[in-house]
Design a protein around this motif. Structure first.
Motif, PDB file in Angstrom:
ATOM      1  N   ILE A   1       0.735  -1.061   0.024  1.00  0.00           N
ATOM      2  CA  ILE A   1       0.136   0.057  -0.033  1.00  0.00           C
ATOM      3  C   ILE A   1       0.817   1.170   0.064  1.00  0.00           C
ATOM      4  O   ILE A   1       1.677   1.389   1.106  1.00  0.00           O
ATOM      5  CB  ILE A   1      -0.801  -0.044   1.185  1.00  0.00           C
ATOM      6  CG1 ILE A   1      -1.850  -1.267   1.360  1.00  0.00           C
ATOM      7  CG2 ILE A   1      -1.773   1.528   1.170  1.00  0.00           C
ATOM      8  CD1 ILE A   1      -2.439  -1.260   2.586  1.00  0.00           C
TER       9      ILE A   1
ATOM     10  N   ASN B   1       1.176   5.371   0.170  1.00  0.00           N
ATOM     11  CA  ASN B   1       0.869   6.445   0.910  1.00  0.00           C
ATOM     12  C   ASN B   1       0.257   7.410  -0.284  1.00  0.00           C
ATOM     13  O   ASN B   1       0.614   7.591  -1.333  1.00  0.00           O
ATOM     14  CB  ASN B   1       1.494   7.097   1.552  1.00  0.00           C
ATOM     15  CG  ASN B   1       1.115   8.270   2.304  1.00  0.00           C
ATOM     16  OD1 ASN B   1       0.118   8.882   2.261  1.00  0.00           O
ATOM     17  ND2 ASN B   1       1.827   8.364   3.919  1.00  0.00           N
TER      18      ASN B   1
ATOM     19  N   LYS C   1      -6.977   3.375  -5.696  1.00  0.00           N
ATOM     20  CA  LYS C   1      -6.931   3.947  -4.168  1.00  0.00           C
ATOM     21  C   LYS C   1      -7.962   3.109  -3.646  1.00  0.00           C
ATOM     22  O   LYS C   1      -9.337   3.145  -4.259  1.00  0.00           O
ATOM     23  CB  LYS C   1      -7.291   5.156  -4.289  1.00  0.00           C
ATOM     24  CG  LYS C   1      -7.260   6.000  -3.025  1.00  0.00           C
ATOM     25  CD  LYS C   1      -7.410   7.706  -3.165  1.00  0.00           C
ATOM     26  CE  LYS C   1      -6.092   8.294  -3.569  1.00  0.00           C
ATOM     27  NZ  LYS C   1      -6.134   9.702  -3.702  1.00  0.00           N
ATOM     28  N   ARG C   2      -8.097   2.617  -2.688  1.00  0.00           N
ATOM     29  CA  ARG C   2      -9.166   2.045  -1.596  1.00  0.00           C
ATOM     30  C   ARG C   2      -9.040   2.555  -0.553  1.00  0.00           C
ATOM     31  O   ARG C   2      -8.085   3.158   0.165  1.00  0.00           O
ATOM     32  CB  ARG C   2      -9.009   0.555  -1.835  1.00  0.00           C
ATOM     33  CG  ARG C   2      -8.970  -0.085  -3.247  1.00  0.00           C
ATOM     34  CD  ARG C   2      -9.025  -1.573  -3.075  1.00  0.00           C
ATOM     35  NE  ARG C   2      -9.261  -2.021  -4.397  1.00  0.00           N
ATOM     36  CZ  ARG C   2     -10.005  -3.287  -4.696  1.00  0.00           C
ATOM     37  NH1 ARG C   2     -10.106  -3.944  -3.534  1.00  0.00           N
ATOM     38  NH2 ARG C   2     -10.113  -3.770  -5.796  1.00  0.00           N
TER      39      ARG C   2
ATOM     40  N   LEU D   1      -9.015   2.049   3.665  1.00  0.00           N
ATOM     41  CA  LEU D   1      -8.176   1.259   4.360  1.00  0.00           C
ATOM     42  C   LEU D   1      -9.409   0.710   5.771  1.00  0.00           C
ATOM     43  O   LEU D   1     -10.250   1.249   6.000  1.00  0.00           O
ATOM     44  CB  LEU D   1      -7.234   1.896   5.337  1.00  0.00           C
ATOM     45  CG  LEU D   1      -6.039   2.326   4.193  1.00  0.00           C
ATOM     46  CD1 LEU D   1      -5.134   3.285   5.133  1.00  0.00           C
ATOM     47  CD2 LEU D   1      -5.378   1.273   3.634  1.00  0.00           C
TER      48      LEU D   1
ATOM     49  N   GLU E   1      -7.221   6.239   3.290  1.00  0.00           N
ATOM     50  CA  GLU E   1      -7.101   5.402   1.848  1.00  0.00           C
ATOM     51  C   GLU E   1      -5.500   5.124   1.704  1.00  0.00           C
ATOM     52  O   GLU E   1      -4.413   5.695   2.277  1.00  0.00           O
ATOM     53  CB  GLU E   1      -7.523   6.215   0.908  1.00  0.00           C
ATOM     54  CG  GLU E   1      -9.166   6.730   0.980  1.00  0.00           C
ATOM     55  CD  GLU E   1      -9.469   7.551  -0.181  1.00  0.00           C
ATOM     56  OE1 GLU E   1     -10.541   7.131  -0.758  1.00  0.00           O
ATOM     57  OE2 GLU E   1      -8.808   8.548  -0.468  1.00  0.00           O
ATOM     58  N   GLY E   2      -5.434   4.196   0.691  1.00  0.00           N
ATOM     59  CA  GLY E   2      -4.016   3.863   0.310  1.00  0.00           C
ATOM     60  C   GLY E   2      -4.280   3.252  -1.302  1.00  0.00           C
ATOM     61  O   GLY E   2      -5.252   3.056  -1.675  1.00  0.00           O
TER      62      GLY E   2
ATOM     63  N   TYR F   1      -3.219   0.279  -3.495  1.00  0.00           N
ATOM     64  CA  TYR F   1      -2.914  -0.828  -3.523  1.00  0.00           C
ATOM     65  C   TYR F   1      -2.605  -1.399  -4.805  1.00  0.00           C
ATOM     66  O   TYR F   1      -2.831  -1.208  -5.962  1.00  0.00           O
ATOM     67  CB  TYR F   1      -4.286  -1.805  -3.234  1.00  0.00           C
ATOM     68  CG  TYR F   1      -4.684  -1.673  -1.772  1.00  0.00           C
ATOM     69  CD1 TYR F   1      -4.364  -2.893  -0.660  1.00  0.00           C
ATOM     70  CD2 TYR F   1      -5.130  -0.680  -1.237  1.00  0.00           C
ATOM     71  CE1 TYR F   1      -5.117  -2.624   0.289  1.00  0.00           C
ATOM     72  CE2 TYR F   1      -5.736  -0.259   0.125  1.00  0.00           C
ATOM     73  CZ  TYR F   1      -5.722  -1.511   1.034  1.00  0.00           C
ATOM     74  OH  TYR F   1      -6.235  -1.422   2.275  1.00  0.00           O
ATOM     75  N   THR F   2      -1.316  -2.412  -4.747  1.00  0.00           N
ATOM     76  CA  THR F   2      -0.667  -2.797  -5.829  1.00  0.00           C
ATOM     77  C   THR F   2      -0.547  -4.433  -5.317  1.00  0.00           C
ATOM     78  O   THR F   2       0.248  -4.610  -4.310  1.00  0.00           O
ATOM     79  CB  THR F   2       0.612  -2.594  -6.321  1.00  0.00           C
ATOM     80  OG1 THR F   2       0.331  -1.225  -6.570  1.00  0.00           O
ATOM     81  CG2 THR F   2       0.991  -3.283  -7.654  1.00  0.00           C
TER      82      THR F   2
ATOM     83  N   ARG G   1       2.024  -0.220   4.178  1.00  0.00           N
ATOM     84  CA  ARG G   1       2.023  -1.461   4.665  1.00  0.00           C
ATOM     85  C   ARG G   1       2.213  -2.458   3.512  1.00  0.00           C
ATOM     86  O   ARG G   1       2.221  -2.105   2.390  1.00  0.00           O
ATOM     87  CB  ARG G   1       0.733  -1.951   5.250  1.00  0.00           C
ATOM     88  CG  ARG G   1       0.271  -1.351   6.495  1.00  0.00           C
ATOM     89  CD  ARG G   1       0.670  -1.953   7.740  1.00  0.00           C
ATOM     90  NE  ARG G   1       0.451  -1.673   8.801  1.00  0.00           N
ATOM     91  CZ  ARG G   1       0.729  -0.651   9.357  1.00  0.00           C
ATOM     92  NH1 ARG G   1       1.546   0.241   9.065  1.00  0.00           N
ATOM     93  NH2 ARG G   1       0.136  -0.241  10.837  1.00  0.00           N
ATOM     94  N   SER G   2       2.937  -3.827   3.964  1.00  0.00           N
ATOM     95  CA  SER G   2       3.172  -4.745   2.818  1.00  0.00           C
ATOM     96  C   SER G   2       3.354  -6.296   3.333  1.00  0.00           C
ATOM     97  O   SER G   2       3.164  -6.038   4.611  1.00  0.00           O
ATOM     98  CB  SER G   2       4.539  -4.347   2.302  1.00  0.00           C
ATOM     99  OG  SER G   2       5.511  -4.709   3.339  1.00  0.00           O
TER     100      SER G   2
END
Length: 98
Positions: free
Chosen positions: A13, A15, A48-49, A51, A60-61, A63-64, A90-91
């Motif tokens: 995720i 920023n 963007k989703r 959290l 929000e973050g 995501y990949t 986060r990962s």
């Protein structure tokens, strides 16, 4: 006998307060790193989703998700690089092998 490669999945995720170019650069850095050290790479940009809970005062973050196969030593190095990269909130890396 040691395994030569394993199947892994990682989600990170980024920023969302980073400028779009900077956020894209962070995601591209990890895509390139996985492609250089892994095979059968599949990348899904989730965008963007929201959290589940605030992280660093963000709700929000970006995501990949990346699925790949690599030598067992690579995920530990990938995790180390996640931890020292600015912009990664986060990962997680999961081994998909049984």
């Amino acid at each position: 006998m040691a395994k030569i490669s394993g199947k892994y999945e990682t989600i990170f995720i980024v920023n969302p307060t980073l400028e779009e170019a900077a956020a894209t650069a962070v995601a591209d850095k990890f895509k390139s790193l996985v492609e250089a050290n892994g095979t059968n790479v599949e990348v899904e940009d989730w965008g963007k989703r929201r959290l589940a809970y605030p992280i660093e005062d963000q709700t929000e973050g970006v995501y990949t998700l990346i699925r790949f196969e690599s030598a067992p030593a690579f995920p530990a190095e990938l995790d180390r690089i996640y931890k020292i990269t600015d912009g990664i909130m986060r990962s997680i890396i999961v081994c998909l092998d049984d």
